[in-house]
Design a protein around this motif. Structure first.
Motif, short mmCIF file in Angstrom:
data_model
loop_
_atom_site.label_atom_id
_atom_site.label_comp_id
_atom_site.label_asym_id
_atom_site.label_seq_id
_atom_site.Cartn_x
_atom_site.Cartn_y
_atom_site.Cartn_z
N ARG A 1 -35.36 -24.94 48.70
CA ARG A 1 -35.85 -24.11 47.61
C ARG A 1 -35.44 -24.70 46.27
N GLU A 2 -35.90 -24.09 45.21
CA GLU A 2 -35.54 -24.52 43.87
C GLU A 2 -34.02 -24.53 43.72
N GLY A 3 -33.51 -25.57 43.06
CA GLY A 3 -32.07 -25.72 42.88
C GLY A 3 -31.44 -26.69 43.85
N HIS A 4 -32.16 -26.97 44.97
CA HIS A 4 -31.66 -27.96 45.92
C HIS A 4 -31.94 -29.38 45.40
N SER A 5 -31.23 -30.35 45.94
CA SER A 5 -31.46 -31.74 45.56
C SER A 5 -32.88 -32.16 45.92
N ILE A 6 -33.52 -32.92 45.06
CA ILE A 6 -34.87 -33.39 45.34
C ILE A 6 -34.85 -34.64 46.23
N ILE A 7 -33.67 -35.24 46.37
CA ILE A 7 -33.56 -36.45 47.17
C ILE A 7 -33.32 -36.13 48.65
N TYR A 8 -32.49 -35.12 48.87
CA TYR A 8 -32.14 -34.73 50.23
C TYR A 8 -32.59 -33.30 50.51
N PRO A 9 -33.21 -33.03 51.68
CA PRO A 9 -33.49 -33.99 52.76
C PRO A 9 -34.58 -34.99 52.37
N SER A 10 -34.69 -36.04 53.14
CA SER A 10 -35.66 -37.09 52.85
C SER A 10 -37.08 -36.60 53.10
N SER A 11 -38.03 -37.34 52.56
CA SER A 11 -39.45 -37.01 52.79
C SER A 11 -39.78 -37.06 54.28
N LYS A 12 -39.17 -38.01 55.00
CA LYS A 12 -39.40 -38.13 56.43
C LYS A 12 -38.94 -36.88 57.17
N THR A 13 -37.76 -36.37 56.78
CA THR A 13 -37.23 -35.16 57.42
C THR A 13 -38.13 -33.96 57.14
N ILE A 14 -38.59 -33.84 55.89
CA ILE A 14 -39.49 -32.74 55.53
C ILE A 14 -40.78 -32.84 56.33
N TYR A 15 -41.32 -34.04 56.45
CA TYR A 15 -42.56 -34.26 57.21
C TYR A 15 -42.38 -33.84 58.67
N GLU A 16 -41.25 -34.24 59.26
CA GLU A 16 -40.99 -33.89 60.67
C GLU A 16 -40.87 -32.38 60.86
N ARG A 17 -40.29 -31.70 59.89
CA ARG A 17 -40.20 -30.24 59.96
C ARG A 17 -41.59 -29.61 59.93
N LEU A 18 -42.45 -30.11 59.06
CA LEU A 18 -43.80 -29.57 58.94
C LEU A 18 -44.61 -29.82 60.20
N LYS A 19 -44.47 -31.01 60.77
CA LYS A 19 -45.27 -31.39 61.94
C LYS A 19 -44.91 -30.61 63.19
N LYS A 20 -43.77 -29.95 63.19
CA LYS A 20 -43.40 -29.12 64.34
C LYS A 20 -44.24 -27.85 64.42
N THR A 21 -44.92 -27.52 63.32
CA THR A 21 -45.76 -26.33 63.27
C THR A 21 -47.16 -26.67 63.76
N PRO A 22 -47.68 -26.02 64.80
CA PRO A 22 -48.99 -26.37 65.36
C PRO A 22 -50.13 -26.34 64.34
N TRP A 23 -50.04 -25.45 63.34
CA TRP A 23 -51.11 -25.33 62.35
C TRP A 23 -51.23 -26.57 61.48
N ILE A 24 -50.15 -27.34 61.32
CA ILE A 24 -50.16 -28.46 60.38
C ILE A 24 -50.48 -29.75 61.13
N LYS A 25 -51.64 -30.31 60.83
CA LYS A 25 -52.08 -31.56 61.46
C LYS A 25 -51.45 -32.77 60.78
N ASP A 26 -51.33 -32.71 59.45
CA ASP A 26 -50.73 -33.82 58.71
C ASP A 26 -50.23 -33.31 57.36
N ALA A 27 -49.38 -34.10 56.72
CA ALA A 27 -48.83 -33.69 55.42
C ALA A 27 -48.42 -34.91 54.62
N ILE A 28 -48.49 -34.77 53.32
CA ILE A 28 -48.00 -35.80 52.39
C ILE A 28 -46.97 -35.13 51.48
#
Length: 233
Positions: free
Chosen positions: A53-80
Motif C-alpha cells: 500500500r501507499e507508504g511502502h517502499s517502491i523497490i521492494y517487493p520486486s516487480s517479479k514478486t508482485i507479478y507472481e502474486r497476481l498470477k496466482k489469481t485465476p482471473w488474471i491472465k497476465d500483468a505488467i
C-alpha cells in the motif's frame, strides 16, 4: 603500493555509491497505486492480492514478486508492473474471459477457455439470467478429463460460430465418450475429439433433415463411418 591504494580507493568509491543508491531507492515510497484493465476484480481485491500500500517502499517487493502474486489469481491472465521514481506504482491487468458456467450440486462456477475455475458464482447469480453456455453435472475438480473435453468442445463451437448469441447451449456427459451438446434442447452426442470431422458430417446430415422436414430425437456423431439419427417415434 600505489596500485594497491588506487584499488582500495576504487573499492571504497564503488561501495559508497552502492550504499548511497540503496539508501536513496529504499527511501522512495509508494505515493499512488494505479490499476488499469480490471473489470471483474475490484481495485480493493487487487490491492489485497498485491499485499502493499501507499507508504511502502517502491523497490521492494520486486516487480517479479508482485507479478507472481497476481498470477496466482485465476482471473488474471497476465500483468505488467511499472514503477516510477515519482512514487507511482502502475499495474496493468489482462483478465481472462469466462466462457461457461458450471452447474454442479446446486453451485455455479465461472470457468475460462483454459478450463480454469475462476470463482464460485453462486451468490452472484441468484435471480439472474444465465448469460453463458452451461456445463452441467460435470465436476471440474474430480472429473477433470470430461470437464476439459467439454471446454474444448465449447471452444470449438465458439470458434466456428456454430451457435448464435441467443441460443441456449448446454454440455453434459458422464465421461468424454458420452459428451453431449444441447442446442436449444436438441441433443447432439459428440463424444471425445475429432470435432472438425464430426461437425462436417453433422452439417451434411442436418441439412438433409431440414430438407426433408424430419423430426428427430437426437443425432449421434461418435461413429467414424456413419451418423446415427434417431427419429421421433
Amino acid at each position: 603500493m600505489i596500485k594497491n591504494k588506487k584499488l582500495i580507493i576504487l573499492i571504497i568509491c564503488f561501495a559508497s555509491v552502492t550504499v548511497l543508491s540503496f539508501l536513496v531507492f529504499k527511501g522512495i515510497t509508494i505515493r499512488n497505486i494505479v490499476v488499469v484493465g480490471n473489470k471483474n476484480l475490484s481495485q480493493r481485491e487487487i490491492r489485497s492480492i498485491l499485499g502493499i500500500r501507499e507508504g511502502h517502499s517502491i523497490i521492494y517487493p520486486s516487480s517479479k514478486t508482485i507479478y507472481e502474486r497476481l498470477k496466482k489469481t485465476p482471473w488474471i491472465k497476465d500483468a505488467i508492473i511499472r514503477k516510477d521514481l515519482n512514487g507511482t506504482l502502475t499495474i496493468y491487468i489482462k483478465e481472462t474471459t469466462p466462457v461457461a458456467i458450471v452447474m454442479l450440486n446446486g453451485r455455479y462456477y465461472l470457468v475460462d477457455y483454459e478450463a480454469q475455475v475462476l470463482e464460485d458464482f453462486t451468490d452472484k447469480i441468484q435471480n439472474s439470467a444465465i448469460f453463458l453456455p452451461v456445463i452441467k453435472h460435470i465436476d471440474p475438480f474430480k472429473n477433470t478429463e470430461t470437464f476439459h473435453e467439454a471446454v474444448n468442445l465449447l471452444n470449438f463451437i465458439n470458434y466456428k460460430g456454430l451457435v448464435k448469441a441467443d441460443d441456449e447451449v448446454i454440455i453434459t456427459g458422464d465421461d468424454p465418450d458420452s459428451l453431449t451438446l444441447y442446442i436449444n434442447d436438441f441433443p447432439i452426442i459428440v463424444g471425445k475429439g475429432d470435432f472438425e470431422k464430426k461437425f462436417a458430417k453433422y452439417f451434411v446430415v442436418n441439412a438433409e433433415i431440414q430438407k426433408r422436414g424430419l423430426h428427430v430425437q437426437y443425432i449421434d456423431l461418435r461413429f467414424p463411418d456413419r451418423v446415427v439419427v434417431k427419429p421421433v417415434e
